[in-house]
Design a protein around this motif. Sequence first.
Motif, short mmCIF file in Angstrom:
data_model
loop_
_atom_site.label_atom_id
_atom_site.label_comp_id
_atom_site.label_asym_id
_atom_site.label_seq_id
_atom_site.Cartn_x
_atom_site.Cartn_y
_atom_site.Cartn_z
N ILE A 100 0.90 -1.02 -0.15
CA ILE A 100 -0.16 0.06 -0.09
C ILE A 100 0.72 1.39 0.02
CG2 ILE A 100 -0.21 0.18 2.56
CD1 ILE A 100 -3.18 0.92 2.33
N SER A 101 0.52 2.30 -0.54
CA SER A 101 1.29 3.73 -0.72
C SER A 101 1.35 4.01 0.85
CB SER A 101 0.51 4.70 -1.54
OG SER A 101 0.20 4.09 -2.79
N SER A 102 2.65 4.34 1.14
CA SER A 102 3.00 4.73 2.61
C SER A 102 1.91 5.55 3.07
CB SER A 102 4.22 5.20 2.55
OG SER A 102 5.23 4.25 2.25
N ILE A 103 1.26 6.84 2.57
CA ILE A 103 0.71 7.81 2.86
C ILE A 103 -0.58 7.16 3.15
CG2 ILE A 103 -0.23 8.42 0.60
CD1 ILE A 103 0.55 10.65 3.72
N GLU A 104 -1.30 6.25 2.30
CA GLU A 104 -2.55 5.63 2.57
C GLU A 104 -2.67 4.66 4.14
OE1 GLU A 104 -5.24 6.25 1.30
OE2 GLU A 104 -4.16 7.56 -0.25
N TYR A 105 -1.24 4.32 4.42
CA TYR A 105 -1.45 3.60 5.66
C TYR A 105 -1.50 4.46 6.66
CZ TYR A 105 0.47 1.72 10.19
OH TYR A 105 0.55 1.35 11.47
N VAL A 152 10.61 5.59 2.05
CA VAL A 152 9.94 4.44 1.96
C VAL A 152 8.61 4.68 1.10
CG1 VAL A 152 8.62 2.57 3.04
CG2 VAL A 152 10.66 3.37 4.09
N TYR A 153 8.33 4.17 -0.06
CA TYR A 153 7.29 4.87 -1.09
C TYR A 153 6.20 3.55 -0.76
CZ TYR A 153 11.04 7.01 -3.36
OH TYR A 153 12.04 7.80 -3.66
N ALA A 154 6.03 2.57 -0.17
CA ALA A 154 5.04 1.48 -0.01
C ALA A 154 5.60 0.57 0.99
CB ALA A 154 4.59 0.93 -1.24
N ILE A 155 4.63 0.12 1.83
CA ILE A 155 4.84 -1.10 2.80
C ILE A 155 3.65 -2.18 2.66
CG2 ILE A 155 6.09 0.13 4.58
CD1 ILE A 155 3.23 1.08 5.57
N TRP A 156 4.01 -3.44 2.89
CA TRP A 156 3.09 -4.55 2.81
C TRP A 156 2.11 -4.48 4.00
CZ3 TRP A 156 6.76 -4.34 -0.69
CH2 TRP A 156 6.48 -5.07 -1.94
N VAL A 157 0.80 -4.62 4.04
CA VAL A 157 -0.12 -4.43 4.90
C VAL A 157 -1.24 -5.45 4.91
CG1 VAL A 157 -0.07 -2.13 5.32
CG2 VAL A 157 -1.74 -2.77 3.66
#
Length: 279
Positions: free
Chosen positions: A54-59, A182-187
């Motif tokens: 997911i886009s980092s900002i959406e987390y 960090v542009y994206a992280i797995w959630v």
Amino acid sequence: MPALRLGQVDYINCIPVYHALEEGLLVSDIELVKGPPTKLNNMFLNSELDITPISSIEYARHVDKCIILPNLSISADGKVESILFFSRLPLTELEGKTVSVTTSSATSVVLLRILFEHYYHVDVEIVSASPDLDAMLARADGALLIGDDAMQAHRVVLLENRDIIVTDLGEAWKQFTGQKMVYAIWVVRTELAKTAPHIVEQASHLLYESKLIGLAHRDALVQKAHRRSGLPFEIVDHYIDTIHHDLDEAERKALLTYYDFAYKSGIIEERVRLNIWSE
């Protein structure tokens, strides 16, 4: 339980994590769903995906709906080569101008806003557009592209020797903060983590193992990235080394710094805490 629905960003920056799953090197009951970041974000938030990058900002905007999986990210230390701002003027001279941003991105749009406000100290009007460099620059004074779109556009600019300034936002962020980006992280969906923690644990280990296998098959990654993007071997070869997929202390610190600036800019309403699976 039906197959887990796993999002996959349809850019070559995700190939190292998904190669083993795509090639059947790991046995899993997973359905891969591909798309650009904004599409996967929306699908996950609408419960159409169980796990996704997911886009980092959406987390930060939806911390109640998801839990971060460990050991995974899309990040870079300085130049990222695929988050690029194209303009005919230096960014410091864009005061009062209009800039166009791709509809494919969430994190990078916020990163651009942060850099304009806190690093370049200029006020611009931001409008959204489909990822087409020529069309974007026909209507605006700058254009933000991400992923394969950005890399392909950059190659055209260089080959045609266009009078366009290309700013790598990862490099600008590094100059501004001294940190990685960090542009994206797995959630994973919070609901799934509560009702089926054993499934989440298995999926977390599976993705981490898939990443390790992918990185151990570097030549295959380069071949696949070349086929999918059409970019020259030397470009994708270097890019595979540029993009990182870790979530260690440096990435976590960088993520929180990004969130702090998003908070200062009024983009998110509260400061963010990282809720990471099994911690």
